[in-house]
Design a protein around this motif. Structure first.
Motif, mmCIF file in Angstrom:
data_model
loop_
_atom_site.group_PDB
_atom_site.id
_atom_site.type_symbol
_atom_site.label_atom_id
_atom_site.label_comp_id
_atom_site.label_asym_id
_atom_site.label_seq_id
_atom_site.Cartn_x
_atom_site.Cartn_y
_atom_site.Cartn_z
ATOM 1 N N PHE A 31 -4.958 0.737 -12.600
ATOM 2 C CA PHE A 31 -5.645 1.154 -11.452
ATOM 3 C C PHE A 31 -5.065 2.417 -10.815
ATOM 4 N N THR A 32 -3.860 2.618 -10.854
ATOM 5 C CA THR A 32 -3.024 3.924 -10.426
ATOM 6 C C THR A 32 -3.786 5.157 -10.965
ATOM 7 N N PRO A 33 -4.221 5.309 -12.024
ATOM 8 C CA PRO A 33 -4.945 6.655 -12.640
ATOM 9 C C PRO A 33 -6.214 6.891 -11.857
ATOM 10 N N LEU A 34 -6.659 5.780 -11.164
ATOM 11 C CA LEU A 34 -8.107 5.754 -10.324
ATOM 12 C C LEU A 34 -7.765 6.296 -9.073
ATOM 13 N N PHE A 35 -6.659 6.482 -8.517
ATOM 14 C CA PHE A 35 -6.438 6.783 -7.067
ATOM 15 C C PHE A 35 -5.782 8.096 -6.846
ATOM 16 N N VAL A 36 -6.154 8.694 -5.769
ATOM 17 C CA VAL A 36 -5.605 10.157 -5.373
ATOM 18 C C VAL A 36 -4.316 9.719 -4.826
ATOM 19 N N PRO A 37 -3.377 10.488 -4.839
ATOM 20 C CA PRO A 37 -1.938 10.139 -4.527
ATOM 21 C C PRO A 37 -1.971 9.582 -2.867
ATOM 22 N N GLU A 38 -2.674 10.001 -2.016
ATOM 23 C CA GLU A 38 -2.749 9.551 -0.692
ATOM 24 C C GLU A 38 -3.852 8.401 -0.585
ATOM 25 N N VAL A 39 -4.126 7.567 -1.589
ATOM 26 C CA VAL A 39 -5.305 6.568 -1.374
ATOM 27 C C VAL A 39 -4.947 5.747 -0.534
ATOM 28 N N ARG A 40 -6.042 5.102 0.073
ATOM 29 C CA ARG A 40 -5.773 4.194 1.287
ATOM 30 C C ARG A 40 -6.673 2.975 0.808
ATOM 31 N N LEU A 41 -6.055 1.847 0.918
ATOM 32 C CA LEU A 41 -6.930 0.600 0.792
ATOM 33 C C LEU A 41 -6.767 -0.100 1.904
ATOM 34 N N VAL A 42 -8.112 -0.843 2.101
ATOM 35 C CA VAL A 42 -8.243 -1.525 3.285
ATOM 36 C C VAL A 42 -8.496 -2.973 3.006
ATOM 37 N N HIS A 43 -8.030 -4.033 3.256
ATOM 38 C CA HIS A 43 -8.464 -5.400 3.049
ATOM 39 C C HIS A 43 -8.486 -6.074 4.084
ATOM 40 N N PRO A 44 -9.321 -7.337 4.115
ATOM 41 C CA PRO A 44 -9.331 -8.268 5.375
ATOM 42 C C PRO A 44 -8.304 -9.250 5.378
ATOM 43 N N MET A 45 -7.307 -9.407 4.470
ATOM 44 C CA MET A 45 -6.086 -10.292 4.652
ATOM 45 C C MET A 45 -4.797 -9.671 4.549
#
Length: 146
Positions: A31-45
């Protein structure tokens, strides 16, 4: 606020393809090559993650809890600088099946994921965990490492 990247259909299809391939590999490093360095992931849990290292740690914890977790992408759409991907997550937890529907809203930047907001009903997961006492300790420990 930065202007949103507007993806062409071909760019959106390519990002969906790479995202789907990462889920098929079930390796946090996929997954890491898909993300910009400052990626933000938001999850309900779980608390929001910021940056590639936190995103990788989140994926590692999730995959440790449900090692055979898979994301069956059922469709996608893009527009207004956003990409929606929907499908279902499924795998095994404490000796039994677990699955839930999911919609990811992805904000792209330079062909990568700047933000991923996962939309799903957390009760689908919580109910399964509660019905399987063997899952309680791993689930609680996962949350404490967050």
């Amino acid at each position: 606020m930065e202007p949103l990247d507007v993806l062409t259909d071909a760019e959106a299809a390519d990002l969906v393809k790479r995202f789907t391939e990462a889920w098929q590999r079930m390796d946090p490093d996929a997954f890491t090559p898909l993300f910009v360095p400052e990626v933000r992931l938001v999850h309900p849990m779980e608390r929001d993650t910021r940056g590639v290292d936190e995103a990788r740690a989140f994926m590692t914890r999730t995959m440790a809890l449900i090692p055979d977790l898979r994301y069956d992408v059922q469709g996608w759409a893009s527009g207004s600088g956003q990409l929606l991907i929907w499908g279902r997550l499924h795998g095994s937890l404490a000796g039994g099946p677990i699955e839930w529907p999911l919609v990811d809203r992805i904000t792209p930047k330079d062909g990568l994921i700047a933000e991923r907001v996962a939309h799903f009903d957390p009760l689908a997961v919580i109910r399964t965990v509660l019905r399987r006492p063997r899952a309680w300790l791993p689930y609680v420990l996962r949350g404490r490492r967050a």
